[in-house]
Design a protein around this motif. Structure first.
Motif, PDB file in Angstrom:
ATOM      1  N   VAL A 132      75.708  22.086  24.291  1.00  9.87           N
ATOM      2  CA  VAL A 132      74.616  23.007  24.010  1.00  9.87           C
ATOM      3  C   VAL A 132      73.443  22.591  24.890  1.00  9.87           C
ATOM      4  O   VAL A 132      72.994  21.447  24.824  1.00  9.87           O
ATOM      5  N   ASN A 133      72.991  23.505  25.724  1.00  6.72           N
ATOM      6  CA  ASN A 133      71.882  23.212  26.653  1.00  6.72           C
ATOM      7  C   ASN A 133      72.148  21.954  27.469  1.00  6.72           C
ATOM      8  O   ASN A 133      71.300  21.081  27.574  1.00  6.72           O
ATOM      9  N   LYS A 134      73.338  21.850  28.004  1.00  9.31           N
ATOM     10  CA  LYS A 134      73.766  20.734  28.853  1.00  9.31           C
ATOM     11  C   LYS A 134      73.796  19.388  28.123  1.00  9.31           C
ATOM     12  O   LYS A 134      73.863  18.338  28.741  1.00  9.31           O
ATOM     13  N   GLN A 135      73.762  19.409  26.802  1.00 15.79           N
ATOM     14  CA  GLN A 135      73.790  18.195  25.983  1.00 15.79           C
ATOM     15  C   GLN A 135      75.074  18.195  25.154  1.00 15.79           C
ATOM     16  O   GLN A 135      75.376  19.174  24.478  1.00 15.79           O
ATOM     17  N   SER A 136      75.850  17.120  25.237  1.00 19.47           N
ATOM     18  CA  SER A 136      77.093  17.015  24.472  1.00 19.47           C
ATOM     19  C   SER A 136      76.816  16.580  23.040  1.00 19.47           C
ATOM     20  O   SER A 136      76.032  15.675  22.796  1.00 19.47           O
ATOM     21  N   HIS A 137      77.490  17.257  22.130  1.00 21.13           N
ATOM     22  CA  HIS A 137      77.473  16.922  20.708  1.00 21.13           C
ATOM     23  C   HIS A 137      78.926  16.744  20.301  1.00 21.13           C
ATOM     24  O   HIS A 137      79.822  17.316  20.917  1.00 21.13           O
ATOM     25  N   PHE A 138      79.172  15.989  19.227  1.00 24.83           N
ATOM     26  CA  PHE A 138      80.541  15.679  18.845  1.00 24.83           C
ATOM     27  C   PHE A 138      80.766  15.960  17.369  1.00 24.83           C
ATOM     28  O   PHE A 138      79.852  15.851  16.560  1.00 24.83           O
ATOM     29  N   GLU A 139      82.028  16.327  17.057  1.00 24.34           N
ATOM     30  CA  GLU A 139      82.390  16.584  15.662  1.00 24.34           C
ATOM     31  C   GLU A 139      83.836  16.208  15.428  1.00 24.34           C
ATOM     32  O   GLU A 139      84.648  16.200  16.354  1.00 24.34           O
ATOM     33  N   GLY A 140      84.140  15.907  14.178  1.00 25.95           N
ATOM     34  CA  GLY A 140      85.484  15.516  13.812  1.00 25.95           C
ATOM     35  C   GLY A 140      86.410  16.685  13.546  1.00 25.95           C
ATOM     36  O   GLY A 140      87.622  16.521  13.518  1.00 25.95           O
ATOM     37  N   ARG A 141      85.855  17.871  13.372  1.00 22.79           N
ATOM     38  CA  ARG A 141      86.696  19.052  13.143  1.00 22.79           C
ATOM     39  C   ARG A 141      87.303  19.506  14.463  1.00 22.79           C
ATOM     40  O   ARG A 141      86.578  19.748  15.430  1.00 22.79           O
ATOM     41  N   THR A 142      88.602  19.628  14.501  1.00 23.89           N
ATOM     42  CA  THR A 142      89.266  20.069  15.730  1.00 23.89           C
ATOM     43  C   THR A 142      89.971  21.409  15.540  1.00 23.89           C
ATOM     44  O   THR A 142      90.598  21.904  16.469  1.00 23.89           O
ATOM     45  N   ASP A 143      89.868  22.001  14.356  1.00 29.12           N
ATOM     46  CA  ASP A 143      90.472  23.309  14.117  1.00 29.12           C
ATOM     47  C   ASP A 143      89.611  24.405  14.749  1.00 29.12           C
ATOM     48  O   ASP A 143      88.472  24.171  15.131  1.00 29.12           O
ATOM     49  N   PHE A 144      90.184  25.609  14.870  1.00 27.53           N
ATOM     50  CA  PHE A 144      89.416  26.733  15.412  1.00 27.53           C
ATOM     51  C   PHE A 144      88.293  27.099  14.453  1.00 27.53           C
ATOM     52  O   PHE A 144      88.529  27.418  13.288  1.00 27.53           O
ATOM     53  N   HIS A 145      87.086  27.038  14.939  1.00 32.60           N
ATOM     54  CA  HIS A 145      85.926  27.520  14.201  1.00 32.60           C
ATOM     55  C   HIS A 145      84.799  27.715  15.202  1.00 32.60           C
ATOM     56  O   HIS A 145      84.919  27.351  16.360  1.00 32.60           O
ATOM     57  N   HIS A 146      83.727  28.304  14.749  1.00 30.35           N
ATOM     58  CA  HIS A 146      82.622  28.656  15.631  1.00 30.35           C
ATOM     59  C   HIS A 146      81.378  27.860  15.250  1.00 30.35           C
ATOM     60  O   HIS A 146      81.379  27.144  14.251  1.00 30.35           O
ATOM     61  N   HIS A 147      80.334  28.026  16.041  1.00 33.04           N
ATOM     62  CA  HIS A 147      79.084  27.307  15.784  1.00 33.04           C
ATOM     63  C   HIS A 147      77.888  28.233  15.897  1.00 33.04           C
ATOM     64  O   HIS A 147      77.874  29.137  16.727  1.00 33.04           O
ATOM     65  N   PHE A 148      76.911  27.986  15.050  1.00 31.86           N
ATOM     66  CA  PHE A 148      75.623  28.653  15.128  1.00 31.86           C
ATOM     67  C   PHE A 148      74.616  27.607  15.564  1.00 31.86           C
ATOM     68  O   PHE A 148      74.546  26.526  14.964  1.00 31.86           O
ATOM     69  N   ILE A 149      73.849  27.904  16.598  1.00 33.72           N
ATOM     70  CA  ILE A 149      72.857  26.966  17.117  1.00 33.72           C
ATOM     71  C   ILE A 149      71.473  27.590  16.956  1.00 33.72           C
ATOM     72  O   ILE A 149      71.214  28.689  17.457  1.00 33.72           O
TER      73      ILE A 149
END
Length: 141
Positions: A67-84
């Motif tokens: 997001v905005n050239k900044q990496s973020h990480f999460e443990g969920r690897t299933d298909f889902h979306h994100h709201f920023i």
């Protein structure tokens, strides 16, 4: 000549970084993961955290969201979306059947979908309320 594949070791550092990501629900940056990992392993370096995160992503154990050239990480690897949220930067998971439906349509044409990432941008409810946008929209309806 055959390439020699380096076996990836499961180290204490890797275990701690992985657990930090799994326990985090705020989609932390590498720097945040580093801060949290240092509570368990005070001698861990930021470089090690970056290396381990890259390794975990390549192994499919965690997911990287840029997001905005900044990496973020999460443990969920299933298909889902994100709201920023464009105001506070908060990243939230979004559950919707849109992804599965779209994948099915693409795969019906013979494509093999390996990964999908939808991102919704806007204002979270707190920021919208703070900026008075929710009240404006309620009046317009």
């Amino acid at each position: 000549m055959e390439k020699i594949r380096k076996k990836k070791r499961n180290t204490k550092q890797k275990a701690v970084v992985y657990q930090v990501v799994l326990d985090s629900h705020d989609h932390p940056t590498a720097e945040k993961v580093y801060e949290r990992a240092r509570k368990e392993l005070p001698t861990i370096s930021l470089g090690t955290v970056y290396r381990v995160l890259k390794e975990l992503v390549s192994e499919g154990k965690i997911r990287e969201i840029v997001v905005n050239k900044q990496s973020h990480f999460e443990g969920r690897t299933d298909f889902h979306h994100h709201f920023i949220c464009r105001e506070c930067g908060k990243i939230e998971d979004v559950e919707t059947p849109l992804c599965r439906y779209t994948c099915k349509k693409v795969e019906d044409k013979g494509y093999v979908v390996e990964d999908v990432e939808y991102k919704f941008y806007g204002l979270c409810s707190k920021c919208a309320q703070k900026l008075g946008i929710l009240e404006e929209r309620a009046v317009q309806v």
